[in-house]
Design a protein around this motif. Structure first.
Motif, mmCIF file in Angstrom:
data_model
loop_
_atom_site.group_PDB
_atom_site.id
_atom_site.type_symbol
_atom_site.label_atom_id
_atom_site.label_comp_id
_atom_site.label_asym_id
_atom_site.label_seq_id
_atom_site.Cartn_x
_atom_site.Cartn_y
_atom_site.Cartn_z
ATOM 1 N N LEU A 288 0.861 11.396 -28.416
ATOM 2 C CA LEU A 288 2.157 11.525 -27.744
ATOM 3 C C LEU A 288 3.339 11.241 -28.660
ATOM 4 O O LEU A 288 4.482 11.563 -28.306
ATOM 5 N N THR A 289 3.103 10.678 -29.813
ATOM 6 C CA THR A 289 4.203 10.437 -30.745
ATOM 7 C C THR A 289 4.518 11.669 -31.589
ATOM 8 O O THR A 289 5.480 11.656 -32.361
ATOM 9 N N LYS A 290 3.742 12.745 -31.428
ATOM 10 C CA LYS A 290 3.905 13.942 -32.255
ATOM 11 C C LYS A 290 4.610 15.067 -31.491
ATOM 12 O O LYS A 290 4.314 15.321 -30.326
ATOM 13 N N ASP A 291 5.499 15.764 -32.173
ATOM 14 C CA ASP A 291 6.228 16.874 -31.564
ATOM 15 C C ASP A 291 5.294 17.965 -31.067
ATOM 16 O O ASP A 291 5.545 18.591 -30.030
ATOM 17 N N GLU A 292 4.214 18.223 -31.799
ATOM 18 C CA GLU A 292 3.312 19.297 -31.397
ATOM 19 C C GLU A 292 2.665 19.012 -30.039
ATOM 20 O O GLU A 292 2.405 19.949 -29.268
ATOM 21 N N THR A 293 2.428 17.741 -29.737
ATOM 22 C CA THR A 293 1.883 17.401 -28.424
ATOM 23 C C THR A 293 2.906 17.671 -27.336
ATOM 24 O O THR A 293 2.573 18.193 -26.261
ATOM 25 N N GLU B 203 8.094 3.820 -32.950
ATOM 26 C CA GLU B 203 7.532 5.153 -32.714
ATOM 27 C C GLU B 203 6.550 5.156 -31.551
ATOM 28 O O GLU B 203 6.545 6.077 -30.730
ATOM 29 N N SER B 204 5.717 4.117 -31.467
ATOM 30 C CA SER B 204 4.634 4.140 -30.473
ATOM 31 C C SER B 204 5.059 3.654 -29.094
ATOM 32 O O SER B 204 4.456 4.025 -28.091
ATOM 33 N N LYS C 92 8.900 8.323 -25.930
ATOM 34 C CA LYS C 92 9.202 8.330 -24.500
ATOM 35 C C LYS C 92 10.574 8.946 -24.239
ATOM 36 O O LYS C 92 10.744 9.757 -23.327
ATOM 37 N N ILE C 93 11.539 8.550 -25.052
ATOM 38 C CA ILE C 93 12.887 9.099 -24.898
ATOM 39 C C ILE C 93 12.879 10.590 -25.212
ATOM 40 O O ILE C 93 13.452 11.399 -24.472
ATOM 41 N N GLU C 94 12.220 10.962 -26.298
ATOM 42 C CA GLU C 94 12.184 12.378 -26.678
ATOM 43 C C GLU C 94 11.551 13.234 -25.585
ATOM 44 O O GLU C 94 12.087 14.289 -25.213
ATOM 45 N N VAL D 82 13.767 16.528 -18.445
ATOM 46 C CA VAL D 82 14.823 16.409 -17.430
ATOM 47 C C VAL D 82 15.256 17.772 -16.919
ATOM 48 O O VAL D 82 15.533 17.947 -15.719
ATOM 49 N N SER D 83 15.308 18.767 -17.790
ATOM 50 C CA SER D 83 15.765 20.100 -17.360
ATOM 51 C C SER D 83 14.840 20.711 -16.314
ATOM 52 O O SER D 83 15.289 21.477 -15.452
#
Length: 258
Positions: A62-67, A108-109, A114-116, A122-123
């Motif tokens: 979950l810390t990775k953009d690809e996920t 990061e963990s 979580k914020i990202e 939200v959209s």
């Protein structure tokens, strides 16, 4: 009580074990469908085997953009009604045992992803004028836990983000809340028990018994008890509950607003 979520869809992070798994199963038992996210594919496959097409699986960190990209692909054009932001905690350390590296990794963990992810999601909620955002954090946001300085610090920061976001989206049918669990019978409690055992020289069982005795109800919580509260907060019944940090701790928090 009928939670009225039988036609709803939820994203559940950290769904392979502990609180995430318990919440996933509770939502599925109530007739909802879920997107289950975790790193352990075999555990997610077990969930899908049991519940079938009601479960979509995303395997990843979950810390990775690809996920996060895979999560959005799994949502597709369907409606998303809620998200459970949940994952394991950082290492058990006291302040003087940490180095700046530990703080960077914990950011990061525990916080950054979580914020990202929430800002991405939200959209989906504003598009339908409805949404439930639920963070699973810790009782440490109300009462610091010894030897967990990284968790104490960053989880409290997540609560600050959640409260601020709740005020911005409240008029759009979106609620944002935090659950603050105390000691429960989940894999996560074992790292706390081991740390206290290492520091004190007591056996793991001795430490466990002492911890349970320190809870006013006399025991650790059960994941399914926690999950039932989470499912209600994620339901339409909780439309007037937002910006709250709600404890589930057997009375362990000492403060008057525990």
């Amino acid at each position: 009580m009928d939670l009225k979520i039988d036609n709803q869809r939820f994203l559940v992070c950290g769904a392979s074990s502990g609180f995430g798994r318990a919440i996933a199963e509770q939502l599925l038992d109530e007739g909802a469908s879920i997107i289950a996210v975790a790193r352990r594919k075999e555990k997610l496959d077990e969930l899908k085997k049991e519940y079938g097409e009601a479960v979509a699986v995303v395997v990843g960190d979950l810390t990775k953009d690809e996920t996060h990209n895979e999560i959005e692909s799994a949502i597709g054009n369907s409606t998303l009604h809620g998200v459970v932001i949940n994952s394991g905690g950082p290492p058990a350390l006291t302040p003087l045992e940490t180095a700046l590296y530990d703080w960077d990794k914990a950011y990061e963990s525990v916080m950054r992803w979580k914020i990202e992810l929430v800002l991405r999601l939200v959209s989906y909620f504003t598009a339908g004028d409805y949404g439930r955002i639920l963070f699973v954090e810790s009782k440490s946001v109300k009462q610091p836990i010894p030897s967990l300085v990284l968790s104490n610090s960053y989880r409290a920061a997540v609560v600050g983000f959640a409260k601020s976001l709740s005020q911005e989206v409240a008029g759009k049918g979106i609620t944002v809340n935090v659950l603050a669990p105390g000691a429960h019978d989940t894999p996560a409690i074992n790292r706390v028990i081991k740390k206290r055992s290492d520091d004190s020289g007591k056996s793991l069982e001795e430490v466990r018994q002492e911890m349970e005795a320190g809870v006013p109800v006399g025991r650790f919580g059960k994941p399914e008890e926690f999950a039932s509260l989470a499912a209600w907060i994620l339901s339409p019944h909780a439309s007037y509950v937002t910006g709250q940090t709600i404890s589930h701790d057997g009375g362990a928090i000492q403060g008057i607003f525990g």
